[in-house]
Scaffold this active site. Structure first.
Site: not given
Length: 269
Positions: A154, A120, A55
């Site tokens: 994540c 995300k 990331e």
């Protein structure tokens, strides 16, 4: 390690990069990545199909600083150039300007220059990500050979409903800046996602201390559909791990234990 058959779309070779991200220094990160990849891939007999980066691999997780780039920008251009150079899909997340905020965008860049992306969905509350970043609104599926990939970033890892396999993917990918303080949770959830979704899981995390003083110790790994590790990077070491995925092995396992046929139906809003 078994030999892959050239031009067999049911087999893939993936490189997982574990990187000490230089804070707010894209050019230095590009140089370090090129050095890591060139050395590792030159020692490997088979060409890789996918290269996975952590990331915010170019800047670090600096969501509150003015590091987001317009689209297209120099980080995306580097991914395009690297995909052509290594003749592999390049994938990793980049902070990209969007309106008054930004998105944490997972790019999937193919050697022919075509691009897909996923923004995300789950924003890290403890890091105030939501104050600076817009949450993604949709789930994405990418394809490579005969494999279907679910990209995640994540904090997404903590939300299994969003990642539930609807019989629409074979490989879950998570790229992260996951802190060392919560490393046990990272390792455990990755294995759980592989088992509950009967899929391969590819996980790519950073090492080193970021510009906020947050320590990271890695955990880059690949797991099979039973949660068994295929490769695991050594802690606190910049490296490139290579793993081979086989679609027929996955298909045989699912056919022999078809738990997905008993899954609950649901809709995300």
């Amino acid at each position: 390690m078994p030999t892959l058959t050239p031009n067999d779309n049911t087999q893939l070779c993936v490189a997982l990069v574990q990187q000490d991200i230089a804070w707010l220094q894209p050019e230095l990160n590009f140089t370090q990545l090129e050095t890591l990849l060139t050395k590792r891939l030159s020692d490997y007999a088979h060409p890789v199909d996918l290269i996975l980066l952590p990331e915010t691999f170019a800047t670090g997780f600096a969501v509150d600083l003015a590091v987001a780039e317009a689209q297209p920008g120099p980080i995306l251009q580097w991914l395009i150039t690297a995909a052509q150079r290594f003749q592999a899909v390049m994938a990793g997340s980049v902070l990209v300007k969007q309106g008054a905020k930004q998105v944490n965008r997972f790019y999937w860049v193919r050697p022919d220059g075509t691009i897909s992306y996923y923004d995300k969905r789950h924003l890290f509350r403890l890091g105030n990500e939501g104050e600076y970043v817009e949450a993604g609104q949709s789930r994405a599926i990418f394809t490579l050979g005969e494999f279907r990939f679910l990209p995640q970033v994540c904090y997404d890892l903590r939300f299994p409903v969003f990642q539930r396999n609807r019989n629409d993917y074979d490989v879950m990918v998570n790229v992260a800046n996951w802190p060392a303080a919560r490393r046990h949770i990272w390792d455990t959830l990755l294995m759980a996602r592989a088992m509950e979704n009967q899929c391969y899981v590819l996980a790519c995390n950073r090492i080193g201390t970021d510009g906020k003083g947050v320590a990271h110790n890695g955990g880059t790994a690949a797991y099979d559909f039973k949660g068994e590790p295929l490769v695991q990077s050594p802690d606190d070491q910049a490296c490139v791990e290579i793993v081979q995925l086989r679609k027929n092995t996955l298909d045989e396992f699912r056919a022999g234990f078809p738990a997905h046929l008993d899954a609950d139906e649901f809709m995300l809003r």
